[in-house]
Design an enzyme around this catalytic site. Structure first.
Site, PDB file in Angstrom:
ATOM      1  N   GLY A  22       5.297  -0.004  35.009  1.00  0.00           N
ATOM      2  CA  GLY A  22       5.566  -1.226  34.258  1.00  0.00           C
ATOM      3  C   GLY A  22       4.483  -2.281  34.439  1.00  0.00           C
ATOM      4  O   GLY A  22       3.942  -2.815  33.467  1.00  0.00           O
ATOM      5  N   GLU A 178      13.536  19.334  41.936  1.00  0.00           N
ATOM      6  CA  GLU A 178      12.129  19.693  42.202  1.00  0.00           C
ATOM      7  C   GLU A 178      11.913  20.023  43.675  1.00  0.00           C
ATOM      8  O   GLU A 178      11.267  21.013  44.021  1.00  0.00           O
ATOM      9  CB  GLU A 178      11.220  18.495  41.882  1.00  0.00           C
ATOM     10  CG  GLU A 178      10.950  18.274  40.418  1.00  0.00           C
ATOM     11  CD  GLU A 178      10.427  16.861  40.144  1.00  0.00           C
ATOM     12  OE1 GLU A 178      10.398  16.035  41.080  1.00  0.00           O
ATOM     13  OE2 GLU A 178      10.073  16.594  38.989  1.00  0.00           O
ATOM     14  N   ASP A 316      12.123  -0.256  36.659  1.00  0.00           N
ATOM     15  CA  ASP A 316      13.355   0.122  37.334  1.00  0.00           C
ATOM     16  C   ASP A 316      14.144  -1.069  37.863  1.00  0.00           C
ATOM     17  O   ASP A 316      15.315  -0.921  38.218  1.00  0.00           O
ATOM     18  CB  ASP A 316      13.046   1.063  38.515  1.00  0.00           C
ATOM     19  CG  ASP A 316      12.692   2.466  38.042  1.00  0.00           C
ATOM     20  OD1 ASP A 316      12.855   2.735  36.835  1.00  0.00           O
ATOM     21  OD2 ASP A 316      12.268   3.282  38.874  1.00  0.00           O
TER      22      ASP A 316
END
Lengths: 464, 464
Positions: A22, A178, A316
């Site tokens: 961001g 993952e 976030d």
């Protein structure tokens, strides 16, 4: 528009807090504007977080996914970079306060401080179950994982050896999936043939999820496919299991049917909870804004704070909504494309306000969702103008791989990451299996004498 | 000769302590012999120390110069690797004692524990002036160097800013020369244009040497050339300067003429003293062997200890001599080719003894001496059958470069190191400028308010 042609103090000063996706995009959007920008970042690098699990699992070196902030902004003459940690924001005086007490004034502020782990009120779990947000976290997990195998090789007690060969990942979101898939691959393939007393392939990798399926942000059909692929890789998935405690030697879970079970493990990874940066709370107190349950700050449609058009929150840390004309607003997910888009919108809205134009509502362009599981194994849910396009398995994995390499910053990094992945694919090796600080790796002693035979397993070791 | 065909306990057990150049070569030499080998290493990797300064100066990532020990020995069926730290050797019972109290018996022992820094009795200097022996050291130096520039950018006091931009390297041996030359290159080229308040090129890099010339192991003509090249790179060399104290904010030196001077610096690198591993002292006490001034253990011509033919010492821990028939013995220098050759000789002598043959005296094959200084800048002193061949400057640098890449372990590492160097050469950039743990980088606060102007230098910071 030439930043050098005016005295600095006469131009609006925009402070950007944080240089994740961001903050980076916001700064880039401001680089040609007639403003001064100061970026405050508490690390010296922008981290490509989608590949952080590869650093944790020794597949990539840290510099391959981390670009120095100063290099990124070197050519932006109106951008000043400061290494520092923001500990306060004071809207009344329009100042940001750093950890060392320094104060930096702003005309406009973009807060892009991101998120951290949340242990759901159990911060005492943190030392035993690191999360994966920073390079330091990744090194911590790499160290625990590799040293668990080392300790197992030296452990003679079967029960303790079993615990050392048990790896638990908590939370089956993209990061948990993952991590678990890659750990299983390491145990089964990478370490094959390297140990003399243990069989690394006998290691158990558990993926513990409180919900009823893995990858809950994905459509159910892809969750089901991911579950099958995880099992094929050797991961034991435990759904509907809530973690009730974590300590130095393992964790306890309770199942939906009320049963409880204990898992002995010395390598536990926390991928379950994310909480917004503590700056959210500070900012809410100072501005009267409200927070959602995850600590994210509610923003106006244009990403500014109510009553404070000079403060925007992106990424976030923002509980943002996407605004499509004629439709009800929808929540924006906490993914990197959303953070980038918010960064661009916030920057554009500041520039609009500076030229007396009106700010625009944020609209999230959703291109879909990817998650990798392991070797040849991923799920992809693309949003296309013709509806969703879904795939899984080898083709999805190749798509995931090239998408990630494409978005990596820097030609050198793309090349090296591709090379490392190609080499890992063909050789099953992982080249970054280096732990810098093993010099005194293994606390505590047992002191039992060992018979004079090299291949027995009587060398004693207790972990912590 | 098939190791699997006999029960393990019936074969001689050789323990190798340390997996640097000496231990690695010894183990390799034993891989096909009818013996069991246990390698005990306190890190999980073999480190290519000649390029460690590149990790410290952010030119290479750690995994490029560190190969996991287990991978190196994976195909050697008779070799067992243990991660552990040896804290005792007991020749009476033929046992090695690890830090956790475990005991490992041996029939033959090769001690290749290497060397560490020596602060000449001033261990209190260690926290302020790290040496360069391990990856952890390299990260420490990288962090100090990069964060000094960051702190200088935030420092308003000219004197403190000057101190933050002063880098001091103590000791003008090969490591000191490499470090100083590279630091000067970083200040002048790599960081160029990245800062808004300071000019990184104004940084001073001092190379402080107690002796009368740099690179004292080289011929005087090459020392003189190295001095010229250092000056061209921007390094200020201070010869005949002895360090008399080091603290958190700088160091004091005394010159040959009796004058003293103070250097304020927050980034000091110790490249002056090397001492043998403390295992040397333990071993001397246990066997009656003697140590030289640097703590190295005197060995017999065949590299074993007097009265203990079952114990050999190789590499930087050994005060060894080279034996050429008909000539007086000459001391062996502490360089990696010597360590490798000693490792091979010690292994061969053990195998000779096991088959009732006599051990041979060690003979050092000296191929010469290289030292790099910086970009296009090195000195080379090759020993050829026709006499010494000396060169300096660009050609010497290219020779140094390819020699080092050639001896690096692993195809992937060679390729990546070459690529990183090519990229650094053309772009002046250094890609590993990543400090994982800057989250709370800068202790102490000043708390002075800063006016609302982005480009002034009034942000306050004090280092430790």
């Amino acid at each position: 528009m030439n930043p050098a042609s005016k005295p600095a103090a006469s131009r609006p000063h925009i402070v950007v807090v944080g240089c994740g996706f961001g903050g980076l995009e916001a700064t880039r959007s401001l680089r040609k504007a007639d403003v001064d920008v100061t970026v405050i970042e508490r690390t010296n690098h922008h981290l490509f977080q989608p590949l952080l699990y590869q650093v944790a699992t020794a597949g990539l070196a840290a510099p391959s996914i981390a670009a120095p902030v100063r290099v990124l902004f070197r050519r932006y003459a109106n951008v000043t970079t400061l290494l520092g940690e923001v500990t306060g924001i004071e809207p009344a005086t329009r100042e940001v306060v750093l950890a060392d007490g320094a104060r930096i004034g702003y005309d406009h502020l973009i807060v892009a401080a991101g998120a951290t782990h949340s242990y759901f009120g159990h911060d005492e779990w943190a030392p035993h179950a690191p999360g994966l947000k920073t390079l330091a976290d990744a090194f911590d997990i790499r160290r625990r994982m590799l040293l668990s195998f080392e300790a197992a090789e030296r452990e003679s007690d079967p029960q303790r050896r079993r615990a050392l060969l048990t790896f638990a990942v908590i939370g089956a979101g993209p990061t948990g999936v993952e991590m678990a898939g890659t750990m299983a691959e390491i145990a089964r393939h990478t370490l094959s043939g390297e140990f003399r007393r243990i069989d690394p392939a006998s290691a158990e990798v558990l993926l513990i999820e409180g919900g009823s399926r893995v990858l809950q942000a994905m459509p159910e059909s892809l969750s089901a496919k991911a579950l099958v692929q995880l099992s094929k890789l050797g991961v034991q998935v435990r759904l509907n299991s809530r973690v009730t405690s974590i300590d130095a030697t393992g964790l306890d879970t309770s199942q939906a049917d009320g049963s409880v079970s204990r898992i002995d493990s010395h390598c536990i990874v926390w991928a379950a909870g994310v909480a917004a940066s503590p700056l959210g709370k500070l900012l809410a107190q100072a501005t009267g804004a409200t927070l959602d349950r995850a600590g994210r700050i509610h923003v106006e449609p244009d990403l500014s704070l109510a009553g404070h058009p000079e403060i925007s929150v992106v990424g976030d840390l923002a509980a943002a909504q996407s605004h499509v004309p004629g439709k009800p607003p929808t929540p924006v997910p906490g993914v990197s494309p959303a953070a980038k888009q918010m960064g661009r919108t916030a920057a554009a809205n500041i520039l609009a306000r500076l030229s007396q134009q009106s700010a625009k509502a944020f609209r999230y362009a959703d291109y879909g969702n990817l998650a990798t599981i392991g070797r040849n194994s991923a799920v992809v849910d693309l949003a296309t103008p013709f509806g969703p396009f879904r795939m899984s398995g080898r083709l999805a994995w190749q798509f995931w791989l090239f998408a990630h390499v494409y978005f990596l910053i820097g030609f050198r990094n793309r090349l090296v990451v591709l090379m490392d992945w190609a080499s890992a694919y063909w050789s099953f090796q992982r080249y970054a299996r280096v732990v810098p600080d093993t010099e005194a790796p293994l606390a505590s002693t047992a002191g039992r004498p060992v018979p004079n035979a090299p291949n027995d397993a009587d060398v004693i070791l207790q972990k912590e």
